[in-house]
Motif scaffolding. Sequence first.
Motif, PDB file in Angstrom:
ATOM      1  N   MET A  70       0.905  -1.103   0.019  1.00  0.00           N
ATOM      2  CA  MET A  70      -0.172  -0.171  -0.060  1.00  0.00           C
ATOM      3  C   MET A  70       0.915   1.148  -0.022  1.00  0.00           C
ATOM      4  SD  MET A  70      -2.558   1.216   3.081  1.00  0.00           S
ATOM      5  CE  MET A  70      -1.861   2.516   3.750  1.00  0.00           C
ATOM      6  N   ALA A  71       0.541   2.319  -0.803  1.00  0.00           N
ATOM      7  CA  ALA A  71       1.210   3.576  -1.028  1.00  0.00           C
ATOM      8  C   ALA A  71       1.179   4.286   0.588  1.00  0.00           C
ATOM      9  CB  ALA A  71       0.770   4.421  -1.838  1.00  0.00           C
ATOM     10  N   ALA A  72       2.165   4.628   1.053  1.00  0.00           N
ATOM     11  CA  ALA A  72       2.356   5.130   2.186  1.00  0.00           C
ATOM     12  C   ALA A  72       1.606   6.870   1.993  1.00  0.00           C
ATOM     13  CB  ALA A  72       3.946   5.493   2.537  1.00  0.00           C
ATOM     14  N   GLU A  73       0.716   7.134   3.051  1.00  0.00           N
ATOM     15  CA  GLU A  73       0.290   8.521   2.883  1.00  0.00           C
ATOM     16  C   GLU A  73       0.600   8.865   4.449  1.00  0.00           C
ATOM     17  OE1 GLU A  73      -3.868  10.754   2.426  1.00  0.00           O
ATOM     18  OE2 GLU A  73      -4.089   8.638   2.867  1.00  0.00           O
ATOM     19  N   PHE A  74       1.293  10.386   4.050  1.00  0.00           N
ATOM     20  CA  PHE A  74       1.727  11.015   5.357  1.00  0.00           C
ATOM     21  C   PHE A  74       1.142  12.159   5.257  1.00  0.00           C
ATOM     22  CE2 PHE A  74       5.627  13.081   7.120  1.00  0.00           C
ATOM     23  CZ  PHE A  74       5.525  12.644   8.530  1.00  0.00           C
ATOM     24  N   VAL A  75       0.341  12.639   6.562  1.00  0.00           N
ATOM     25  CA  VAL A  75      -0.083  14.013   6.488  1.00  0.00           C
ATOM     26  C   VAL A  75       0.020  14.458   7.689  1.00  0.00           C
ATOM     27  CG1 VAL A  75      -2.483  14.857   6.580  1.00  0.00           C
ATOM     28  CG2 VAL A  75      -2.123  12.825   5.390  1.00  0.00           C
ATOM     29  N   ILE A  76       0.843  15.707   7.770  1.00  0.00           N
ATOM     30  CA  ILE A  76       1.043  16.612   8.817  1.00  0.00           C
ATOM     31  C   ILE A  76       0.019  17.748   8.965  1.00  0.00           C
ATOM     32  CG2 ILE A  76       2.966  18.041   9.808  1.00  0.00           C
ATOM     33  CD1 ILE A  76       4.819  16.620   7.857  1.00  0.00           C
ATOM     34  N   LEU A 108       1.212   8.812   9.570  1.00  0.00           N
ATOM     35  CA  LEU A 108       1.844   7.643   8.681  1.00  0.00           C
ATOM     36  C   LEU A 108       0.750   6.674   8.716  1.00  0.00           C
ATOM     37  CD1 LEU A 108       3.855   6.912   6.653  1.00  0.00           C
ATOM     38  CD2 LEU A 108       5.500   6.245   8.703  1.00  0.00           C
ATOM     39  N   GLU A 109       0.157   6.457   7.371  1.00  0.00           N
ATOM     40  CA  GLU A 109      -1.133   5.501   7.174  1.00  0.00           C
ATOM     41  C   GLU A 109      -1.828   5.331   8.336  1.00  0.00           C
ATOM     42  OE1 GLU A 109       1.595   2.142   6.640  1.00  0.00           O
ATOM     43  OE2 GLU A 109       2.056   2.495   4.756  1.00  0.00           O
ATOM     44  N   GLY A 110      -2.131   6.570   8.757  1.00  0.00           N
ATOM     45  CA  GLY A 110      -3.021   6.660   9.720  1.00  0.00           C
ATOM     46  C   GLY A 110      -2.997   6.477  11.285  1.00  0.00           C
ATOM     47  N   GLU A 111      -1.578   6.314  11.383  1.00  0.00           N
ATOM     48  CA  GLU A 111      -1.078   6.406  12.790  1.00  0.00           C
ATOM     49  C   GLU A 111      -0.296   7.622  13.020  1.00  0.00           C
ATOM     50  OE1 GLU A 111      -1.088   3.681  14.984  1.00  0.00           O
ATOM     51  OE2 GLU A 111      -1.209   1.803  13.637  1.00  0.00           O
ATOM     52  N   ASP A 112      -0.655   8.342  14.265  1.00  0.00           N
ATOM     53  CA  ASP A 112      -0.015   9.500  14.564  1.00  0.00           C
ATOM     54  C   ASP A 112       1.596   9.167  15.152  1.00  0.00           C
ATOM     55  OD1 ASP A 112       0.663  12.049  15.176  1.00  0.00           O
ATOM     56  OD2 ASP A 112      -0.837  12.330  16.710  1.00  0.00           O
ATOM     57  N   LEU A 113       2.661   9.631  14.241  1.00  0.00           N
ATOM     58  CA  LEU A 113       4.040   9.424  14.678  1.00  0.00           C
ATOM     59  C   LEU A 113       4.321  10.029  16.317  1.00  0.00           C
ATOM     60  CD1 LEU A 113       5.693   9.589  11.520  1.00  0.00           C
ATOM     61  CD2 LEU A 113       5.307   7.697  12.497  1.00  0.00           C
ATOM     62  N   LEU A 114       3.425  11.326  16.249  1.00  0.00           N
ATOM     63  CA  LEU A 114       3.859  12.303  17.303  1.00  0.00           C
ATOM     64  C   LEU A 114       3.528  11.628  18.521  1.00  0.00           C
ATOM     65  CD1 LEU A 114       2.822  15.266  15.684  1.00  0.00           C
ATOM     66  CD2 LEU A 114       5.134  14.312  15.730  1.00  0.00           C
TER      67      LEU A 114
END
Lengths: 433, 260
Positions: free
Chosen positions: B1-7, B65-71
Amino acid sequence: MTTQTILPVDAARISELSQAGGEPVWLKDSRLKALELAAALELPKLEKTRLDRWNINNYGSHKAGASLASLAEAPSSVAALIAGQEEGSLVIQRNSGAVYTHLSPELAAQGVIFTDLATAAKEHGDLVQKHLHKAVLPDEHAIAALHAALWNGGVFLYVPKNVVIDTPLQAILLTDDAEATFVPHILIVADTNSSVTYVDNYVSDKTESGLHNGAVEVFVGAGAKVQYASVHQFGTDTTDITYRRAVVENDGTIEWIVGEMNYGDTASDTKSVLKGNGASSDAKVIAVGSGSQKLNYTTQAQHFGKNTPSDMITRAVMRESATSIINGVTKIEKGATRADGQQTEKVLMLSPKARGDANPILLIDEDDVTAGHAASVGQVNPEQIYYLMSRGISRHDAEKLIIYGFLAPVVSQIPLEGLRNQLQTLVERKLGQ
Amino acid sequence: MAAEFVIEGLKATIEGKEILKGINLQMKGGEIHAIMGPNGTGKSTLASALMGHPKYEVTEGTALLEGEDLLEMAVDERARAGLFLAMQYPSEISGVTNSDFLRSAINSRREEGKEISLIKFIRQMEAKMKELEMNPEFLHRYLNEGFSGGEKKRNEILQMMMLDPKIVILDEIDSGLDIDALKIVAEGVNAMRSPERGFLVITHYQRLLNYIKPDFVHVMMQGRIVKSGGPELAERLEAEGYEWVKEELGIEDETVGQEA
Ligand SMILES: Nc1ncnc2c1ncn2[C@@H]1O[C@H](COP(=O)(O)OP(=O)(O)O)[C@@H](O)[C@H]1O
Ligand SMILES: [Mg+2]
């Protein structure tokens, strides 16, 4: 005298023990003289360490262990250390006396002597008398005097002229009875142009507190080479005070490798006296402190001979509330031209309660020399932890990598693979990993 | 699956001082985004805050990142979730060899008992080092210790290649590189382009973008993305500098903290 040393035995008891052990008269006299000194002398003065507050009076009484008919009878704490090397030359001391000695027939045929010191004093009296207490002198302080009065068991290794021994000789010194006096003395004499590696392990297996008052004397003849590796892994039950000293003649070499892996309070002093021209010394010490250990490690090099190089490296990791004082003393006497004394002491502290103190000291009485020192005391660098973690490595593993990295420059230089692996394992254990 | 990254709305402070003032950025796998801007505008802060550098405190926002909050994650978890940051100033770690370090990093992504074999690891690492024209002795060198600036950058790219991340942030990967080294590093990055992987390339020179072609270009000033566009934006910045952007937006001093 401001403080009176409390003597753990009296002269009558020493005479009695000496007689019962069949010791030569010179040895009995040497013990009695040392006992007198002990009564008069003070404790050694250690940098920032109050030895008088340590638990250093548990000498107990003389208790010889029963001899082992074979290694199969060795206690488990010993068995693990000799696994795979059962055939090799080996001395085992348990509490106040030797319980096993073995010298390979090939070495015996070359005139090598390897036995416990008590036996050697009887069978090779001249050789022992000539060297015993000549490097660590009984009149230095009360601990050395008591050692000379009370020493038991021990190891004697003599390597004749030109004999080169490839495989390491080994000793294990075990205290598993807190009421037994445990004062082993290691005496190594390497004659002209000989070469030998000796490895010993100090272990304890008991619950009540006891004391190890140990001394090591190494006499390195002209052109001889001695590699001395020592691993101390006493439990919290044992306070360890150890003096190691080597006297090196012309072009001789002493190499110390010391692993300070005890769990109890420890004071050790490892010194090379470079007496002859071209004599050299290399000392590597790695230490891990944990719990509430109080530690004082000293390495020293004293240069008398010309063209004498010495190098000393100590790397210590302190965790929990361990406290360590690490001293390096390079002393270059007048006339020791072209001596080169180098030393490095580094302490890595893993917790805010851990303490480390590095004291490099250069005492130089000669102009034509080179000398250098480096010392550092620091915490694990959070920037480095971040960098490692940013690659997916857990904090625990990141710390581990950094700690091993800190020790690696010393550990990787240890020429004996078995010892290197053993130290690695002990470090892991002490770090709780 | 293509990574989706949303800040979204990312704000961060250092020592109590706000540096990032609300960053919004969306990336998809296969895309290359460039962040450009003069020195002191918050580019490295953005990279560090996303990675979780302990000195930076995130005060607001999310980075999914793919729906998971890195922060919400610890630094090592962010890395294992697929984020990789090639740092502007990589740490030097004495006593830890490059190979021991990288093997630990790879094994941290594997289950216990399923660690990469030493042989396989060394083969992979040697192959990647060859691509980057690195001397094989760097395997056994202590991590970044005594490396030149350019060697450190190559070593960052080597790690990226070995760790196979989903989102790669390159912070000034071109600084300290001569043109030949720059080409090698760019080739390494281009070889890693894939529909599953997104790149965020931070630079204040357009030079790098001649070799790593961006799909989107963002200009950062005063801790914000102040302008976004396509590759033509980078070209205009190369030709005309940043002054026109400042004029257009009425910015006097582009660095962070000066307005306070
Ligand atoms: N460690 C720090 N301590 C205090 N201020 C910092 C620190 N790091 C960065 N800053 C501030 O943040 C601003 C942005 O820095 P940075 O993100 O490194 O900019 P860039 O990467 O765009 O050159 C700097 O102008 C500086 O004022
Ligand atoms: Mg920057």
